[in-house]
Design an enzyme around this catalytic site. Structure first.
Site, PDB file in Angstrom:
ATOM      1  N   HIS A 151       3.690   0.875   2.941  1.00 41.49           N
ATOM      2  CA  HIS A 151       4.500   2.384   3.415  1.00 41.49           C
ATOM      3  C   HIS A 151       3.123   3.459   2.998  1.00 41.49           C
ATOM      4  CE1 HIS A 151       6.337   2.751  -0.741  1.00 41.49           C
ATOM      5  NE2 HIS A 151       5.958   3.978  -0.342  1.00 41.49           N
TER       6      HIS A 151
ATOM      7  N   ASP B 200       6.114  -5.182   1.365  1.00 42.53           N
ATOM      8  CA  ASP B 200       5.647  -3.813   1.140  1.00 42.53           C
ATOM      9  C   ASP B 200       4.224  -3.685   0.472  1.00 42.53           C
ATOM     10  OD1 ASP B 200       5.700  -1.076   1.614  1.00 42.53           O
ATOM     11  OD2 ASP B 200       6.614  -0.630  -0.083  1.00 42.53           O
TER      12      ASP B 200
ATOM     13  N   SER C  19       3.938   5.913  -5.325  1.00 45.58           N
ATOM     14  CA  SER C  19       4.019   4.480  -4.670  1.00 45.58           C
ATOM     15  C   SER C  19       2.600   3.791  -4.628  1.00 45.58           C
ATOM     16  CB  SER C  19       4.511   4.791  -3.209  1.00 45.58           C
ATOM     17  OG  SER C  19       5.834   5.173  -3.387  1.00 45.58           O
TER      18      SER C  19
END
Length: 405
Positions: free
Chosen positions: A125, A155, A230
């Site tokens: 992402h 992911d 992230s």
């Protein structure tokens, strides 16, 4: 006789009070006590006087910086070891405004270096839909990155840059992690590069990822992570990567709430192993199409259990077909949607109860293509255990549509 000591004490107290209130100046006793208990000069400190228009300031200054305690030394050691392996990632996508004019949009995240060939691991992402990806190293050098492979279901994304003298991260294992174990997160929160936070493992649990993808055995931590973290590493106390920081539970606020999650590093290792061996991610599959069963539907069609996944269709030549599992033979309708009844009902996977499609997907994600698993099924009223060798979802891609598992 017993009253004589008491009377003597009272006389002495009264005498002391009379003397201090009539013959000794006020404040002298306090001054005498102060000078009596005054401590000597503090060790390793110097008193320095600064004179100026506002008066004199007497400051006590340490002669030298104190030595770091054991905990501080460990924090510093983890940071020094891991920082050169952590990168900042800027992804640029193109959106269109109200007048259909192109408008560049940038997103930021983190990642970490896997080897000296420039391979970098991050979250999918972080770079999703990006037309350009740029990586900034700890020494501020910037490089254009190529996206080699992605695994949307987990992911994860693999990037590569062409840069000299790279320092790879040290990967640990995510097996046998313990709640209470100390962890560190390093990344790029809010664009503040090289930020380290510390916490503990708060829990190990299954969650849904940013794209509603299941993450098995996600590492929950109270180490502060924020937008921009992230894709960065979650480290143990030796500075080794045990997870990939992925998600924060923010309850609508776009900042840390003390609940962050990381993908276990063993999931990433399986992703990398598939790419190295096959050039793509081999997602395990049963090659079936299923219908989720609840108590009402089970009662209507007379199933042996009031939960599970009813196999509507078995793909010819797929994993379930080779294991002898049966699909539906009778057409019916659930509202306006046609369904096939009469197939096997899956209620277990390697001893784990299967009640929803998410349960089955999570169980599959914990395995790899080629693994042999045991399904617990009902065929009519008969309970059975069936061994199945998991297939590769890519081999059957598109033949069962979106409901393939």
């Amino acid at each position: 006789m017993k009253l004589r000591p008491v009377l003597l004490v009272l006389v002495l107290l009264c005498g002391f009070y009379f003397l201090t209130t009539h013959f000794i100046p006020a404040g002298s006793v306090a001054s005498w006590v102060h000078h009596t208990v005054k401590l000597g000069p503090q060790p390793n400190a110097t008193e320095t006087a600064f004179k100026g228009p506002l008066g004199t300031f007497n400051l006590t200054e340490a002669d030298a910086a104190p030595a770091f305690d054991t905990e501080e030394q460990q924090n510093i050691a983890v940071y020094k070891k891991a920082l050169p392996s952590v990168v900042n990632i800027t992804s640029t996508a193109v959106a269109f405004d109200f007048f259909y004019g192109p408008v560049p949009q940038q997103g930021q995240g983190s990642g970490f270096i896997l080897d000296k060939q420039g391979h970098i691991l991050t979250n999918n992402h972080v770079i999703m839909n990006a037309q350009r990806v740029q990586v900034t190293l700890w020494n501020k050098h910037q490089y254009k990155a190529q996206v080699l492979q992605v695994d949307k279901n987990h992911d994860l994304a693999l990037l590569q840059i062409d840069a000299p003298d790279l320092q790879p991260a040290t990967l640990s294992t995510s097996q046998n992690l313990v709640v209470g174990q100390r962890v560190y997160a390093i990344g790029n929160p809010f664009g503040l590069s090289g930020t380290m936070t510390r916490g503990i493992i708060s829990a190990i649990r299954s969650i849904r990822g940013p794209q509603n993808n299941p993450i098995e055995d996600a590492i929950q931590t109270d180490a502060a992570v924020n937008p921009g973290n992230s894709g960065g590493p979650l480290l143990n106390s030796r500075g080794e990567v045990i997870g990939i920081t992925t998600l924060i539970a923010n309850n609508g606020a776009d900042q840390s709430s003390g609940i962050g999650f990381a993908i276990p590093i063993n999931t990433a290792k399986a992703f990398l192993n598939d790419i190295a061996k096959y050039g793509y991610v081999r997602r395990p599959s049963l090659d079936i199409q299923t219908l989720a069963i609840g108590p009402d539907i089970a009662a209507q069609i007379g199933l042996a259990a009031d939960y599970g996944l009813l196999i509507e269709r078995v793909l010819p030549g797929g994993a379930a077909d080779k294991a002898g599992l049966h699909g539906g033979t009778e057409r019916a309708y659930q509202g306006n949607i046609p369904v096939m009844l009469g197939g096997d009902l899956i209620v277990g996977f390697d001893g784990q109860e299967i009640a929803t499609p998410q349960d089955l997907q999570a169980a599959l994600n914990a395995h790899r293509t080629g693994d042999v698993v045991t399904l617990t099924i009902f065929r009519g009223q008969r309970r059975m255990e069936v061994k199945v060798t998991l297939g590769d979802a890519k081999d059957q891609q598109g033949q069962l549509g979106q409901q393939q598992t």
